[in-house]
Design a protein around this motif. Structure first.
Motif, short mmCIF file in Angstrom:
data_model
loop_
_atom_site.label_atom_id
_atom_site.label_comp_id
_atom_site.label_asym_id
_atom_site.label_seq_id
_atom_site.Cartn_x
_atom_site.Cartn_y
_atom_site.Cartn_z
N GLY A 131 38.50 44.10 48.75
CA GLY A 131 38.26 43.41 49.79
C GLY A 131 39.58 42.23 48.74
O GLY A 131 39.22 42.18 48.22
N PHE A 132 38.24 41.14 48.82
CA PHE A 132 39.45 40.10 48.77
C PHE A 132 39.41 39.94 46.41
O PHE A 132 40.38 40.02 45.97
CB PHE A 132 38.74 38.44 48.93
CG PHE A 132 39.70 37.55 48.55
CD1 PHE A 132 40.40 36.87 48.44
CD2 PHE A 132 38.99 36.37 47.02
CE1 PHE A 132 40.77 36.06 47.44
CE2 PHE A 132 39.34 35.24 46.82
CZ PHE A 132 40.71 35.41 46.70
N LEU A 133 37.80 40.12 46.81
CA LEU A 133 37.46 40.12 45.48
C LEU A 133 38.08 41.21 44.59
O LEU A 133 38.56 41.09 42.59
CB LEU A 133 35.75 39.25 45.16
CG LEU A 133 34.96 38.34 45.67
CD1 LEU A 133 33.78 39.06 45.69
CD2 LEU A 133 35.43 37.25 44.24
N GLY A 134 37.91 42.36 44.65
CA GLY A 134 38.36 43.24 43.81
C GLY A 134 39.96 43.49 43.67
O GLY A 134 40.53 43.26 42.95
N SER A 135 40.67 42.89 44.72
CA SER A 135 42.16 42.68 44.64
C SER A 135 42.41 41.62 43.86
O SER A 135 43.00 41.25 43.04
CB SER A 135 42.75 42.74 46.41
OG SER A 135 42.13 43.61 47.38
N ALA A 136 42.06 40.23 44.08
CA ALA A 136 42.52 39.54 43.01
C ALA A 136 41.79 39.36 41.45
O ALA A 136 42.40 39.49 40.77
CB ALA A 136 41.49 38.01 43.26
N TYR A 137 40.61 40.90 41.39
CA TYR A 137 40.54 41.28 40.37
C TYR A 137 41.40 42.08 39.34
O TYR A 137 41.24 42.14 38.17
CB TYR A 137 39.01 41.65 40.32
CG TYR A 137 38.31 42.13 38.75
CD1 TYR A 137 37.89 40.87 37.56
CD2 TYR A 137 38.45 43.05 37.35
CE1 TYR A 137 37.99 41.31 36.78
CE2 TYR A 137 38.07 43.56 36.69
CZ TYR A 137 37.96 42.78 35.83
OH TYR A 137 37.95 42.80 34.80
N GLU A 138 41.74 43.00 40.50
CA GLU A 138 42.71 44.08 40.10
C GLU A 138 44.03 43.55 39.75
O GLU A 138 45.15 43.88 38.85
CB GLU A 138 43.03 44.90 40.87
CG GLU A 138 43.97 45.77 40.70
CD GLU A 138 43.64 46.92 40.31
OE1 GLU A 138 44.31 47.93 40.03
OE2 GLU A 138 42.26 47.10 39.31
N ALA A 139 44.37 41.75 40.68
CA ALA A 139 46.05 41.26 39.87
C ALA A 139 45.24 40.32 38.55
O ALA A 139 46.42 40.27 38.12
CB ALA A 139 46.26 40.96 40.76
#
Length: 367
Positions: A131-139
């Motif tokens: 999702g958006f939050l998970g992908s943003a945190y990974e980046a």
């Protein structure tokens, strides 16, 4: 009322010849939680080994974490304290991976200091949610790994260690967590009571256990659930006829339930997206007060249980193996149970101690 940051300089005569450490954390009392306990107890024990300065963001008086505004202001408080520090630290230690920019800031003030970060389960598994939050945190974490490539990271389990490497960080050591829970073995226990403690989320496997394992156990056996409703999809299992939901309770009362249950289960399942339990503090807590722990051999639980000593590790998702082990524990003689509990408590209290955590952390500083 907005929680404000605090600085807590600490040192001891024993630490006078050791390298000075600056510990920065956004997790601190009166907020209640595992990371808050980690930050406070590690700081206390580190102060026995090193001159120590602490910059901490206090939680709210009602036990909740700091407000969003306090979190936003915390970097400015750190900046102020960095200007005010009289003694340059040799080690800058950030209490979790989410605050790596504060480590970068501190290194700008003290470029000769070694930067160390503590990694907890959510620090590295959140990005797996997608999702958006998970992908943003990974980046965000991958950016930190590129900017702070030489920083040492201390993982709370081997599962966390391996995930750190996938993101790009350089884990320096694995230091399992600890517990202060202590207590004598209970005078009596109920062999037909199985205890589950923790948040009701899919990953922790409570609903799987009720659906797949409970039907394989004797009808007299019941599951007591102590914890917080979290995931609506898990709530249905609380209506199962052989489940008794008690809700959340203070740790001292929970400790009593650990010892009086026939066994304490941590039936975590392996999820398709790769999310995992970073450590599993319930396991050493229960073992330390006389509980018989049965846990899934997955994620950080493999570091939270010393198999055969502080509990038993079983294949995740293998209902028959779980039923067989629980029935075997139920059929122990009084002497067999007392012998296991005695050695389990001793092993748990010796290994899962904050002094051991501090000593291993100090060793990681020079690796």
């Amino acid at each position: 009322m907005t929680a404000m940051p605090t600085d807590l300089p600490t040192s001891t005569d024993k630490a006078s010849g050791a390298a000075r450490v600056l510990f920065i954390t956004r997790k601190w009392g009166p907020a209640v939680g595992g990371m808050e306990t980690y930050s406070e107890r590690l700081s206390e024990e580190l102060a026995r080994l090193h001159p120590l300065d602490v910059i901490a963001l206090k939680g709210r008086d009602n036990g909740l974490p700091p407000t969003a505004l306090a979190l936003l202001l915390f970097p400015f408080a750190v900046l102020r304290r960095l200007f005010a520090l009289r003694d340059a630290p040799a080690i800058i230690h950030c209490g979790d991976m989410a605050i790596w920019p504060l480590g970068l800031m501190a290194r700008a003030f003290f470029p000769k200091a070694r930067l160390v970060l503590s990694a907890h389960g959510t620090d590295v598994s959140y990005g797996l949610r997608g999702g958006f939050l998970g992908s943003a945190y990974e980046a965000y974490q991958k950016l930190g790994a590129r900017l702070l490539g030489r920083a040492g990271v201390i993982a709370n389990s081997h599962a966390t260690h391996d995930r750190l490497k996938d993101i790009g960080w350089q884990p320096r050591a694995v230091v399992p967590l600890a517990t202060d829970l202590r207590g004598s073995p209970p005078a009596s226990f109920d062999p037909d009571t199985i205890l589950f403690a923790g948040r009701l989320i899919t990953q922790k496997g409570c609903s799987w256990f009720v659906r797949e394992v409970m039907p394989l156990l004797p009808e007299t056996m019941r599951l007591t659930v102590i914890g917080t409703r979290w995931d609506a999809s898990e709530d249905a299992v609380l209506d199962f006829p052989r489940v008794n939901f008690l809700g959340p309770m203070p740790q001292t009362e929970l400790a009593r339930h650990f010892g009086t249950a026939g066994c304490v289960v941590m039936p975590n399942i392996e999820r398709a997206n790769g999310e995992f339990e970073g450590f599993g503090l319930i396991a050493p807590e229960a073992a330390s007060v006389g509980g018989v722990v049965v846990a899934a051999a997955t994620g950080g639980l493999k570091d939270a249980v010393i198999n055969g000593e502080t509990g038993f590790l079983l294949p995740p998702g293998d209902a028959k193996a779980w039923a067989d082990r629980i029935i075997a524990i139920r059929e122990w003689s009084a002497k067999a149970r007392a012998d296991f509990v005695a050695q389990s408590q001793l092993a748990a209290q010796r290994h899962f101690s904050w002094r051991r955590v501090a000593e291993a952390t100090a060793q990681a500083y020079v690796q």
